[in-house]
Design an enzyme around this catalytic site. Sequence first.
Site, short mmCIF file in Angstrom:
data_model
loop_
_atom_site.label_atom_id
_atom_site.label_comp_id
_atom_site.label_asym_id
_atom_site.label_seq_id
_atom_site.Cartn_x
_atom_site.Cartn_y
_atom_site.Cartn_z
N ASP A 1 -21.53 91.04 27.82
CA ASP A 1 -20.64 91.37 28.78
C ASP A 1 -21.22 90.72 29.87
O ASP A 1 -21.75 89.87 29.80
CB ASP A 1 -20.49 92.87 29.06
CG ASP A 1 -21.84 93.32 29.64
OD1 ASP A 1 -21.95 93.91 30.74
OD2 ASP A 1 -23.10 93.05 29.20
N GLY B 1 -28.71 97.98 31.66
CA GLY B 1 -27.25 98.08 31.66
C GLY B 1 -26.61 96.82 31.18
O GLY B 1 -26.41 96.05 31.99
N THR B 2 -26.10 96.85 30.13
CA THR B 2 -25.48 95.79 29.48
C THR B 2 -25.05 96.02 27.87
O THR B 2 -25.57 97.29 27.41
CB THR B 2 -26.35 94.45 29.61
OG1 THR B 2 -25.38 93.36 29.34
CG2 THR B 2 -27.32 94.62 28.49
N THR B 3 -24.26 95.24 27.50
CA THR B 3 -24.00 95.42 26.03
C THR B 3 -24.33 93.69 25.61
O THR B 3 -23.70 92.75 25.98
CB THR B 3 -22.54 95.67 25.59
OG1 THR B 3 -22.28 96.68 26.37
CG2 THR B 3 -22.45 95.84 24.21
N LYS C 1 -25.03 86.19 30.33
CA LYS C 1 -26.05 86.73 29.79
C LYS C 1 -26.73 86.00 28.65
O LYS C 1 -27.73 86.32 28.09
CB LYS C 1 -26.07 88.38 29.37
CG LYS C 1 -25.83 88.80 30.82
CD LYS C 1 -25.52 90.33 30.56
CE LYS C 1 -25.13 90.94 31.74
NZ LYS C 1 -24.55 92.29 31.72
#
Lengths: 216, 253
Positions: free
Chosen positions: A34, A17-19, A50
């Site tokens: 993000d 779950g992330t970009t 992150k």
Amino acid sequence: MQAGSASDGGSKGLKLGTTIIAIEFDGGVVLGSDSRVSAGESVVNRVMNKLSPLHDKIYCALSGSAADAQTIAEIVNYQLDVHSIEIGRDPLVLSAATLVKNISYKYKEDLSAHLIVAGWDRREGGQVYATLNGLLTRQPFAVGGSGSFYIYGFVDAEYKPDMSKEECQGFVISTLSLAMSRDGSSGGVAYLVTIDDKGVEEKCILGSQLPTFHDP
Amino acid sequence: MSSHNNGWRSAAVSTGTTIIAVRYDGGVVIGSDSRASMGGEYVSSRVINKVVQVHDKIFCCMSGSLADAQAVTNAAIHKLNFHSMQMGEPPLVQSAASIMREFCYKHRDELSAGFIVAGWDRKRGPQVFEVSLGGMVVEQEFTIGGSGSTYIYGYMDAKFKPGMTREQCLTFTTNAITLAMDRDNVSGGVVHLAVVTESGAERQLIPGNKLPVFSRVLLVNEYLGIQVRVVVRGNAFESFWRAQSTRRVVRRV
């Protein structure tokens, strides 16, 4: 990223779950991410950065399981410290990426994290390495996380070699904005880190300042 | 034949696919790739046309299980024809979408197919409808579907502008399908296009070698005082690695 519990399934079934994105320009790199950490359906942290430093001019972008990714980053941070003392100078980005790859590969059955390693060193300038599942490959740019699927077409179409630092920053911000608006597991603010021979610049772009695109 | 290859032999044929329809002022452009795969491993057809004409000025794109999609489409063609004869005039695009939706919703536990219905009618001009898996119908200015569509959401959001001309629309659609085919392993082949306007429908086919190419990588390498410039066309990753391996070859020479 997911602070997932055991009931979410084994490490193989978890959605990343992330970009995250990293891109190289002549003289440095730009990293972007993000800021959403989700546990199942709820957002546990909406402002998590992150992009984590492995050394002065080497950063990594975390995706996948939050615990796994952070642990890998901490271990490699320590190993790089020792290594740079031993060689008496700043480590190469390739060394940092190799250390991350070694851990990802050795524990690939147990870990569920993808780190993109990017930075600047004196020998090769700006470099971006992808270390998915234990492979190590240098690329002009790399994207990762669940949000990355939605932007592959965009980055393929828009990437041009030899972009300037400002163009790269704009590219990263646009890409993150598009991914965050489509992926349920990405959102919040955008963090940007620019590394070149002069130093490291960290920036946070609030949601209201991100570019907007066609919204049907 | 080793046993681990038998996976695709018992898999159903699916159209892992990329389909797209875009409305512009005056008509719609509909496009799809041309690959049908089994189990994600075997390409059972590389020239299949997923853009089906359900009436003179109404087209429909198939995605999901090929068998289900074809069954629904054939039933819809029959029903739409009958409806149009009863009404004595060409059917509305919304009617076509409704008929597809009725099938998809009624048999939603057995079927696994999604559609895009697009065309032109006299009442509301050009329209694009998305009829998704469970039977939801949504009208939009443009819509994408199929497994390859996930990779181009970002591109579509960034590049779509309302008020495009027919040529811009054709380029936009072709670019989008090409980008999706470059990334999705179950989309590929040629690009099938159809343009529907008030004056009728026209089909186009763009073969693989005429598809747009997106990136060139220039690698300038100085070795032993000789400057070598390598220009490679293709997508960014492919070009970068072709250029890198050329650099290694040059080093040996």
